[in-house]
Motif scaffolding. Structure first.
Motif, PDB file in Angstrom:
ATOM      1  N   LEU A  51       0.834  -1.195   0.000  1.00 56.02           N
ATOM      2  CA  LEU A  51       0.000   0.000   0.000  1.00 56.02           C
ATOM      3  C   LEU A  51       0.872   1.249   0.000  1.00 56.02           C
ATOM      4  O   LEU A  51       1.891   1.304   0.676  1.00 56.02           O
ATOM      5  CB  LEU A  51      -0.904   0.034   1.239  1.00 56.02           C
ATOM      6  CG  LEU A  51      -2.008  -1.019   1.341  1.00 56.02           C
ATOM      7  CD1 LEU A  51      -2.628  -0.986   2.726  1.00 56.02           C
ATOM      8  CD2 LEU A  51      -3.067  -0.788   0.277  1.00 56.02           C
ATOM      9  N   ASP A  52       0.441   2.229  -0.775  1.00 55.27           N
ATOM     10  CA  ASP A  52       1.077   3.539  -0.743  1.00 55.27           C
ATOM     11  C   ASP A  52       0.295   4.413   0.231  1.00 55.27           C
ATOM     12  O   ASP A  52      -0.923   4.576   0.089  1.00 55.27           O
ATOM     13  CB  ASP A  52       1.087   4.164  -2.135  1.00 55.27           C
ATOM     14  CG  ASP A  52       1.938   3.364  -3.115  1.00 55.27           C
ATOM     15  OD1 ASP A  52       3.001   2.873  -2.683  1.00 55.27           O
ATOM     16  OD2 ASP A  52       1.535   3.224  -4.280  1.00 55.27           O
ATOM     17  N   VAL A  53       0.995   4.966   1.200  1.00 52.36           N
ATOM     18  CA  VAL A  53       0.344   5.730   2.267  1.00 52.36           C
ATOM     19  C   VAL A  53       0.954   7.120   2.339  1.00 52.36           C
ATOM     20  O   VAL A  53       2.180   7.274   2.282  1.00 52.36           O
ATOM     21  CB  VAL A  53       0.524   5.024   3.632  1.00 52.36           C
ATOM     22  CG1 VAL A  53      -0.218   5.767   4.723  1.00 52.36           C
ATOM     23  CG2 VAL A  53       0.022   3.586   3.547  1.00 52.36           C
ATOM     24  N   ALA A  54       0.100   8.124   2.460  1.00 50.47           N
ATOM     25  CA  ALA A  54       0.592   9.488   2.640  1.00 50.47           C
ATOM     26  C   ALA A  54       1.340   9.568   3.964  1.00 50.47           C
ATOM     27  O   ALA A  54       0.840   9.082   4.985  1.00 50.47           O
ATOM     28  CB  ALA A  54      -0.570  10.480   2.624  1.00 50.47           C
ATOM     29  N   PRO A  55       2.526  10.167   3.996  1.00 49.36           N
ATOM     30  CA  PRO A  55       3.334  10.195   5.233  1.00 49.36           C
ATOM     31  C   PRO A  55       2.581  10.749   6.431  1.00 49.36           C
ATOM     32  O   PRO A  55       2.735  10.275   7.550  1.00 49.36           O
ATOM     33  CB  PRO A  55       4.508  11.101   4.850  1.00 49.36           C
ATOM     34  CG  PRO A  55       4.602  10.992   3.370  1.00 49.36           C
ATOM     35  CD  PRO A  55       3.191  10.829   2.877  1.00 49.36           C
ATOM     36  N   ILE A  56       1.710  11.730   6.214  1.00 51.74           N
ATOM     37  CA  ILE A  56       1.006  12.348   7.336  1.00 51.74           C
ATOM     38  C   ILE A  56       0.005  11.395   7.966  1.00 51.74           C
ATOM     39  O   ILE A  56      -0.348  11.504   9.147  1.00 51.74           O
ATOM     40  CB  ILE A  56       0.306  13.661   6.873  1.00 51.74           C
ATOM     41  CG1 ILE A  56      -0.182  14.450   8.091  1.00 51.74           C
ATOM     42  CG2 ILE A  56      -0.844  13.340   5.927  1.00 51.74           C
ATOM     43  CD1 ILE A  56      -0.713  15.810   7.745  1.00 51.74           C
ATOM     44  N   ASN A  57      -0.495  10.421   7.169  1.00 48.87           N
ATOM     45  CA  ASN A  57      -1.514   9.491   7.675  1.00 48.87           C
ATOM     46  C   ASN A  57      -0.952   8.150   8.120  1.00 48.87           C
ATOM     47  O   ASN A  57      -1.631   7.380   8.794  1.00 48.87           O
ATOM     48  CB  ASN A  57      -2.574   9.230   6.597  1.00 48.87           C
ATOM     49  CG  ASN A  57      -3.400  10.466   6.297  1.00 48.87           C
ATOM     50  OD1 ASN A  57      -3.530  11.335   7.152  1.00 48.87           O
ATOM     51  ND2 ASN A  57      -3.936  10.543   5.099  1.00 48.87           N
ATOM     52  N   GLN A 107      -8.138   2.656   0.630  1.00 51.33           N
ATOM     53  CA  GLN A 107      -7.149   3.215   1.542  1.00 51.33           C
ATOM     54  C   GLN A 107      -6.828   4.670   1.180  1.00 51.33           C
ATOM     55  O   GLN A 107      -6.618   5.510   2.050  1.00 51.33           O
ATOM     56  CB  GLN A 107      -5.889   2.343   1.529  1.00 51.33           C
ATOM     57  CG  GLN A 107      -4.575   3.037   1.366  1.00 51.33           C
ATOM     58  CD  GLN A 107      -4.107   3.695   2.638  1.00 51.33           C
ATOM     59  OE1 GLN A 107      -4.373   3.189   3.718  1.00 51.33           O
ATOM     60  NE2 GLN A 107      -3.430   4.804   2.501  1.00 51.33           N
ATOM     61  N   SER A 108      -6.844   4.981  -0.112  1.00 52.74           N
ATOM     62  CA  SER A 108      -6.453   6.314  -0.563  1.00 52.74           C
ATOM     63  C   SER A 108      -7.509   7.378  -0.294  1.00 52.74           C
ATOM     64  O   SER A 108      -7.205   8.572  -0.389  1.00 52.74           O
ATOM     65  CB  SER A 108      -6.131   6.285  -2.058  1.00 52.74           C
ATOM     66  OG  SER A 108      -7.275   5.931  -2.813  1.00 52.74           O
ATOM     67  N   THR A 161      -3.926  -2.363 -14.129  1.00 55.25           N
ATOM     68  CA  THR A 161      -3.820  -1.619 -12.876  1.00 55.25           C
ATOM     69  C   THR A 161      -5.108  -0.846 -12.608  1.00 55.25           C
ATOM     70  O   THR A 161      -5.958  -0.704 -13.486  1.00 55.25           O
ATOM     71  CB  THR A 161      -2.630  -0.647 -12.914  1.00 55.25           C
ATOM     72  OG1 THR A 161      -2.802   0.267 -14.020  1.00 55.25           O
ATOM     73  CG2 THR A 161      -1.324  -1.406 -13.098  1.00 55.25           C
ATOM     74  N   LEU A 162      -5.234  -0.344 -11.390  1.00 57.35           N
ATOM     75  CA  LEU A 162      -6.408   0.440 -11.029  1.00 57.35           C
ATOM     76  C   LEU A 162      -6.069   1.929 -11.011  1.00 57.35           C
ATOM     77  O   LEU A 162      -5.020   2.331 -10.503  1.00 57.35           O
ATOM     78  CB  LEU A 162      -6.924   0.029  -9.649  1.00 57.35           C
ATOM     79  CG  LEU A 162      -7.545  -1.354  -9.541  1.00 57.35           C
ATOM     80  CD1 LEU A 162      -8.011  -1.625  -8.114  1.00 57.35           C
ATOM     81  CD2 LEU A 162      -8.720  -1.502 -10.498  1.00 57.35           C
ATOM     82  N   MET A 163      -6.965   2.712 -11.568  1.00 56.99           N
ATOM     83  CA  MET A 163      -6.781   4.153 -11.586  1.00 56.99           C
ATOM     84  C   MET A 163      -7.286   4.760 -10.279  1.00 56.99           C
ATOM     85  O   MET A 163      -7.805   4.066  -9.408  1.00 56.99           O
ATOM     86  CB  MET A 163      -7.486   4.763 -12.797  1.00 56.99           C
ATOM     87  CG  MET A 163      -6.968   4.233 -14.128  1.00 56.99           C
ATOM     88  SD  MET A 163      -7.788   4.992 -15.544  1.00 56.99           S
ATOM     89  CE  MET A 163      -7.050   4.064 -16.897  1.00 56.99           C
ATOM     90  N   LYS A 164      -7.149   6.072 -10.154  1.00 59.82           N
ATOM     91  CA  LYS A 164      -7.533   6.771  -8.940  1.00 59.82           C
ATOM     92  C   LYS A 164      -9.016   6.579  -8.635  1.00 59.82           C
ATOM     93  O   LYS A 164      -9.858   6.631  -9.530  1.00 59.82           O
ATOM     94  CB  LYS A 164      -7.228   8.272  -9.081  1.00 59.82           C
ATOM     95  CG  LYS A 164      -7.489   9.079  -7.825  1.00 59.82           C
ATOM     96  CD  LYS A 164      -7.109  10.534  -8.033  1.00 59.82           C
ATOM     97  CE  LYS A 164      -7.375  11.349  -6.770  1.00 59.82           C
ATOM     98  NZ  LYS A 164      -6.994  12.774  -6.959  1.00 59.82           N
ATOM     99  N   SER A 165      -9.339   6.350  -7.385  1.00 55.62           N
ATOM    100  CA  SER A 165     -10.733   6.150  -6.978  1.00 55.62           C
ATOM    101  C   SER A 165     -11.524   7.440  -7.136  1.00 55.62           C
ATOM    102  O   SER A 165     -11.002   8.534  -6.897  1.00 55.62           O
ATOM    103  CB  SER A 165     -10.794   5.680  -5.522  1.00 55.62           C
ATOM    104  OG  SER A 165     -10.059   4.498  -5.345  1.00 55.62           O
ATOM    105  N   LEU A 166     -12.795   7.294  -7.521  1.00 54.41           N
ATOM    106  CA  LEU A 166     -13.648   8.463  -7.670  1.00 54.41           C
ATOM    107  C   LEU A 166     -15.076   8.121  -7.278  1.00 54.41           C
ATOM    108  O   LEU A 166     -15.502   6.968  -7.410  1.00 54.41           O
ATOM    109  CB  LEU A 166     -13.605   8.981  -9.104  1.00 54.41           C
ATOM    110  CG  LEU A 166     -14.205   8.118 -10.217  1.00 54.41           C
ATOM    111  CD1 LEU A 166     -14.607   8.995 -11.390  1.00 54.41           C
ATOM    112  CD2 LEU A 166     -13.222   7.067 -10.684  1.00 54.41           C
ATOM    113  N   PRO A 167     -15.831   9.112  -6.789  1.00 57.81           N
ATOM    114  CA  PRO A 167     -17.215   8.859  -6.384  1.00 57.81           C
ATOM    115  C   PRO A 167     -18.161   8.920  -7.577  1.00 57.81           C
ATOM    116  O   PRO A 167     -17.995   9.743  -8.479  1.00 57.81           O
ATOM    117  CB  PRO A 167     -17.488  10.003  -5.403  1.00 57.81           C
ATOM    118  CG  PRO A 167     -16.607  11.121  -5.875  1.00 57.81           C
ATOM    119  CD  PRO A 167     -15.371  10.466  -6.431  1.00 57.81           C
TER     120      PRO A 167
END
Length: 254
Positions: A51-57, A107-108, A161-167
Protein backbone atom coordinates in the motif's frame (compact mmCIF):
# COMPACT_ATOMS: atom_id res chain seq x y z
CA UNK A 1 -30.52 -21.66 -13.36
CA UNK A 2 -29.83 -18.29 -14.98
CA UNK A 3 -26.30 -17.19 -15.85
CA UNK A 4 -26.39 -14.71 -12.96
CA UNK A 5 -27.39 -17.46 -10.53
CA UNK A 6 -24.58 -19.59 -11.92
CA UNK A 7 -22.17 -16.73 -11.26
CA UNK A 8 -23.35 -16.30 -7.66
CA UNK A 9 -23.11 -20.06 -7.03
CA UNK A 10 -19.58 -20.11 -8.45
CA UNK A 11 -18.48 -17.20 -6.26
CA UNK A 12 -19.96 -18.93 -3.21
CA UNK A 13 -17.76 -21.97 -3.87
CA UNK A 14 -14.62 -20.00 -4.72
CA UNK A 15 -14.66 -17.59 -1.77
CA UNK A 16 -13.92 -20.08 1.04
CA UNK A 17 -11.09 -21.57 -1.04
CA UNK A 18 -9.51 -18.16 -1.59
CA UNK A 19 -9.99 -17.13 2.04
CA UNK A 20 -8.40 -20.37 3.27
CA UNK A 21 -5.34 -19.80 1.10
CA UNK A 22 -4.94 -16.18 2.21
CA UNK A 23 -5.88 -16.77 5.85
CA UNK A 24 -2.98 -16.10 8.17
CA UNK A 25 -1.86 -13.30 10.42
CA UNK A 26 -0.76 -10.34 8.32
CA UNK A 27 1.36 -7.74 10.08
CA UNK A 28 2.25 -4.23 9.01
CA UNK A 29 5.82 -3.66 7.91
CA UNK A 30 7.00 -0.08 7.48
CA UNK A 31 10.40 -0.70 5.93
CA UNK A 32 13.03 1.99 5.89
CA UNK A 33 13.93 3.18 2.44
CA UNK A 34 10.61 2.08 0.92
CA UNK A 35 9.30 5.63 0.67
CA UNK A 36 5.61 5.89 1.47
CA UNK A 37 4.93 2.19 0.88
CA UNK A 38 3.98 -0.26 3.59
CA UNK A 39 3.73 -4.03 3.30
CA UNK A 40 1.30 -6.50 4.83
CA UNK A 41 3.46 -9.49 5.62
CA UNK A 42 2.71 -13.00 6.91
CA UNK A 43 4.72 -14.69 9.66
CA UNK A 44 6.69 -16.67 7.07
CA UNK A 45 7.86 -13.45 5.40
CA UNK A 46 5.49 -13.59 2.43
CA UNK A 47 4.46 -10.10 1.31
CA UNK A 48 0.75 -10.43 0.63
CA UNK A 49 -0.11 -6.80 0.02
CA UNK A 50 1.49 -3.43 -0.65
CA UNK A 51 0.00 0.00 0.00
CA UNK A 52 1.08 3.54 -0.74
CA UNK A 53 0.34 5.73 2.27
CA UNK A 54 0.59 9.49 2.64
CA UNK A 55 3.33 10.20 5.23
CA UNK A 56 1.01 12.35 7.34
CA UNK A 57 -1.51 9.49 7.68
CA UNK A 58 0.83 6.52 7.98
CA UNK A 59 1.18 6.43 11.80
CA UNK A 60 -2.58 6.65 12.35
CA UNK A 61 -3.60 4.27 9.57
CA UNK A 62 -1.04 1.49 9.97
CA UNK A 63 1.08 0.76 13.04
CA UNK A 64 4.39 -0.96 12.34
CA UNK A 65 4.59 -4.63 13.42
CA UNK A 66 0.90 -4.74 14.37
CA UNK A 67 -1.46 -7.41 12.93
CA UNK A 68 -4.28 -6.17 10.72
CA UNK A 69 -7.98 -6.94 11.20
CA UNK A 70 -9.38 -10.02 9.44
CA UNK A 71 -11.87 -7.77 7.63
CA UNK A 72 -9.10 -6.49 5.36
CA UNK A 73 -8.12 -10.01 4.27
CA UNK A 74 -11.79 -10.94 3.81
CA UNK A 75 -12.29 -7.86 1.63
CA UNK A 76 -9.45 -8.88 -0.69
CA UNK A 77 -10.63 -12.51 -0.80
CA UNK A 78 -14.26 -11.50 -1.38
CA UNK A 79 -13.33 -9.32 -4.34
CA UNK A 80 -10.98 -11.91 -5.80
CA UNK A 81 -13.65 -14.61 -5.59
CA UNK A 82 -16.03 -12.31 -7.46
CA UNK A 83 -13.64 -11.66 -10.34
CA UNK A 84 -12.18 -15.13 -10.92
CA UNK A 85 -15.23 -16.53 -12.80
CA UNK A 86 -15.02 -13.76 -15.43
CA UNK A 87 -13.29 -14.63 -18.70
CA UNK A 88 -12.90 -11.12 -20.15
CA UNK A 89 -9.23 -10.26 -20.57
CA UNK A 90 -9.47 -6.87 -18.89
CA UNK A 91 -10.52 -8.52 -15.62
CA UNK A 92 -8.06 -11.40 -16.02
CA UNK A 93 -5.23 -8.89 -16.47
CA UNK A 94 -6.28 -7.23 -13.21
CA UNK A 95 -6.39 -10.32 -10.98
CA UNK A 96 -2.77 -10.29 -9.83
CA UNK A 97 -2.90 -6.55 -9.26
CA UNK A 98 -6.06 -6.91 -7.18
CA UNK A 99 -4.46 -9.53 -4.94
CA UNK A 100 -1.50 -7.33 -4.22
CA UNK A 101 -3.03 -3.84 -4.40
CA UNK A 102 -6.80 -4.23 -3.94
CA UNK A 103 -6.93 -2.27 -0.70
CA UNK A 104 -5.26 0.75 -2.27
CA UNK A 105 -8.45 2.12 -3.80
CA UNK A 106 -10.29 2.58 -0.50
CA UNK A 107 -7.15 3.22 1.54
CA UNK A 108 -6.45 6.31 -0.56
CA UNK A 109 -9.80 7.97 0.25
CA UNK A 110 -9.82 7.46 4.02
CA UNK A 111 -7.67 9.39 6.47
CA UNK A 112 -8.23 7.14 9.49
CA UNK A 113 -8.44 3.39 9.91
CA UNK A 114 -11.81 3.22 11.66
CA UNK A 115 -13.60 4.53 8.59
CA UNK A 116 -11.57 2.26 6.32
CA UNK A 117 -12.35 -0.77 8.49
CA UNK A 118 -16.08 -0.01 8.35
CA UNK A 119 -15.90 0.32 4.57
CA UNK A 120 -14.14 -3.02 3.97
CA UNK A 121 -16.59 -4.73 6.33
CA UNK A 122 -19.53 -4.08 3.99
CA UNK A 123 -20.14 -7.51 2.46
CA UNK A 124 -21.85 -6.13 -0.66
CA UNK A 125 -18.49 -4.77 -1.77
CA UNK A 126 -16.21 -5.01 -3.66
CA UNK A 127 -17.25 -6.37 -7.03
CA UNK A 128 -16.18 -5.95 -10.69
CA UNK A 129 -18.51 -3.97 -12.91
CA UNK A 130 -18.67 -1.19 -15.49
CA UNK A 131 -19.18 2.52 -14.87
CA UNK A 132 -20.45 5.19 -17.26
CA UNK A 133 -18.09 8.17 -17.52
CA UNK A 134 -18.38 10.86 -20.20
CA UNK A 135 -20.86 8.77 -22.14
CA UNK A 136 -18.81 5.56 -22.28
CA UNK A 137 -18.73 2.47 -20.05
CA UNK A 138 -15.40 1.47 -18.52
CA UNK A 139 -14.47 -1.74 -16.65
CA UNK A 140 -14.06 -0.97 -12.98
CA UNK A 141 -14.14 -2.15 -9.38
CA UNK A 142 -16.99 -0.96 -7.19
CA UNK A 143 -14.95 -0.59 -4.01
CA UNK A 144 -17.36 0.56 -1.31
CA UNK A 145 -19.04 3.63 0.13
CA UNK A 146 -17.85 6.83 1.73
CA UNK A 147 -20.14 9.63 2.88
CA UNK A 148 -23.08 7.97 1.10
CA UNK A 149 -21.16 7.98 -2.19
CA UNK A 150 -20.15 4.90 -4.17
CA UNK A 151 -16.41 4.71 -4.76
CA UNK A 152 -15.17 3.10 -7.97
CA UNK A 153 -11.79 2.59 -9.60
CA UNK A 154 -11.45 2.12 -13.36
CA UNK A 155 -9.26 -0.74 -14.61
CA UNK A 156 -6.53 0.17 -17.07
CA UNK A 157 -7.23 -2.11 -20.05
CA UNK A 158 -3.57 -2.16 -21.12
CA UNK A 159 -1.90 -3.41 -17.96
CA UNK A 160 -4.68 -4.25 -15.48
CA UNK A 161 -3.82 -1.62 -12.88
CA UNK A 162 -6.41 0.44 -11.03
CA UNK A 163 -6.78 4.15 -11.59
CA UNK A 164 -7.53 6.77 -8.94
CA UNK A 165 -10.73 6.15 -6.98
CA UNK A 166 -13.65 8.46 -7.67
CA UNK A 167 -17.22 8.86 -6.38
CA UNK A 168 -20.20 8.06 -8.62
CA UNK A 169 -23.95 7.67 -8.28
CA UNK A 170 -25.71 4.35 -8.64
CA UNK A 171 -27.18 5.30 -12.04
CA UNK A 172 -23.68 5.37 -13.53
CA UNK A 173 -23.15 1.66 -12.88
CA UNK A 174 -24.47 -1.09 -15.14
CA UNK A 175 -27.37 -3.16 -13.91
CA UNK A 176 -25.51 -5.85 -11.96
CA UNK A 177 -27.86 -8.76 -12.58
CA UNK A 178 -28.32 -8.09 -16.28
CA UNK A 179 -24.62 -7.45 -16.83
CA UNK A 180 -23.47 -10.65 -15.16
CA UNK A 181 -26.21 -12.56 -16.99
CA UNK A 182 -24.59 -11.49 -20.26
CA UNK A 183 -21.05 -12.56 -19.32
CA UNK A 184 -19.25 -15.82 -20.03
CA UNK A 185 -18.78 -17.39 -16.59
CA UNK A 186 -16.25 -20.12 -15.78
CA UNK A 187 -17.27 -23.21 -13.85
CA UNK A 188 -16.42 -23.47 -10.16
CA UNK A 189 -13.52 -25.82 -10.95
CA UNK A 190 -12.05 -23.46 -13.53
CA UNK A 191 -12.46 -20.43 -11.27
CA UNK A 192 -10.79 -22.23 -8.36
CA UNK A 193 -7.92 -23.27 -10.63
CA UNK A 194 -7.52 -19.63 -11.69
CA UNK A 195 -7.49 -18.56 -8.04
CA UNK A 196 -4.87 -21.19 -7.16
CA UNK A 197 -2.62 -20.01 -9.99
CA UNK A 198 -2.67 -16.32 -9.03
CA UNK A 199 -2.31 -16.93 -5.30
CA UNK A 200 0.61 -19.30 -5.91
CA UNK A 201 2.32 -16.60 -7.98
CA UNK A 202 1.76 -14.11 -5.18
CA UNK A 203 3.13 -16.40 -2.48
CA UNK A 204 6.20 -17.42 -4.48
CA UNK A 205 7.06 -13.89 -5.64
CA UNK A 206 10.51 -12.65 -4.50
CA UNK A 207 10.31 -11.00 -1.09
CA UNK A 208 12.49 -8.12 -2.24
CA UNK A 209 10.50 -7.46 -5.40
CA UNK A 210 10.17 -3.78 -6.23
CA UNK A 211 7.75 -1.84 -8.41
CA UNK A 212 10.47 -0.40 -10.67
CA UNK A 213 9.95 -0.05 -14.41
CA UNK A 214 10.14 -3.44 -16.16
CA UNK A 215 13.19 -4.44 -18.13
CA UNK A 216 13.16 -4.60 -21.93
CA UNK A 217 12.82 -8.39 -21.87
CA UNK A 218 9.76 -8.13 -19.61
CA UNK A 219 8.13 -5.62 -21.93
CA UNK A 220 8.69 -7.78 -25.01
CA UNK A 221 7.59 -11.08 -23.45
CA UNK A 222 4.66 -9.75 -21.40
CA UNK A 223 3.56 -6.27 -22.50
CA UNK A 224 0.15 -6.45 -20.79
CA UNK A 225 1.77 -6.77 -17.38
CA UNK A 226 4.25 -3.95 -17.97
CA UNK A 227 3.93 -0.60 -16.31
CA UNK A 228 5.76 1.47 -18.91
CA UNK A 229 4.14 4.72 -19.96
CA UNK A 230 2.49 5.14 -23.38
CA UNK A 231 5.28 7.52 -24.46
CA UNK A 232 7.96 4.96 -23.64
CA UNK A 233 5.94 2.27 -25.45
CA UNK A 234 5.86 4.37 -28.65
CA UNK A 235 9.57 5.16 -28.38
CA UNK A 236 10.37 1.46 -27.96
CA UNK A 237 8.39 0.51 -31.05
CA UNK A 238 10.03 3.26 -33.10
CA UNK A 239 13.47 2.08 -32.01
CA UNK A 240 12.68 -1.48 -33.09
CA UNK A 241 11.42 -0.31 -36.50
CA UNK A 242 14.47 1.91 -37.10
CA UNK A 243 16.84 -0.89 -36.06
CA UNK A 244 15.10 -3.28 -38.44
CA UNK A 245 15.55 -1.01 -41.45
CA UNK A 246 19.16 -0.22 -40.55
CA UNK A 247 19.98 -3.94 -40.35
CA UNK A 248 18.09 -4.59 -43.59
CA UNK A 249 20.07 -1.86 -45.37
CA UNK A 250 23.37 -3.29 -44.12
CA UNK A 251 22.49 -6.83 -45.17
CA UNK A 252 21.24 -5.84 -48.65
CA UNK A 253 24.03 -3.31 -49.18
CA UNK A 254 22.02 -0.27 -50.22
Amino acid sequence: MTNYQHYLATVERVYPVVLAELASTWCVECSEGSGNQIKLVAANGTVYHRLDVAPINAPDMWTDKQPIADAFIEYIARGFARVTPLRQSVYRNNMSYWLERGLQGLQSVFSEQEGLLQAVSQVDYPYPSKVKLDGDYFPCWVLGEKDNQIMVSVIDRRCGTLMKSLPVVGEQLVDTEHWFSAQVIDSSEEAIETAHHHIADLVTAPIDRTDDEPKLADVITNPCASTISPVVSVMLMMAVVVAFFVILKIVLGF
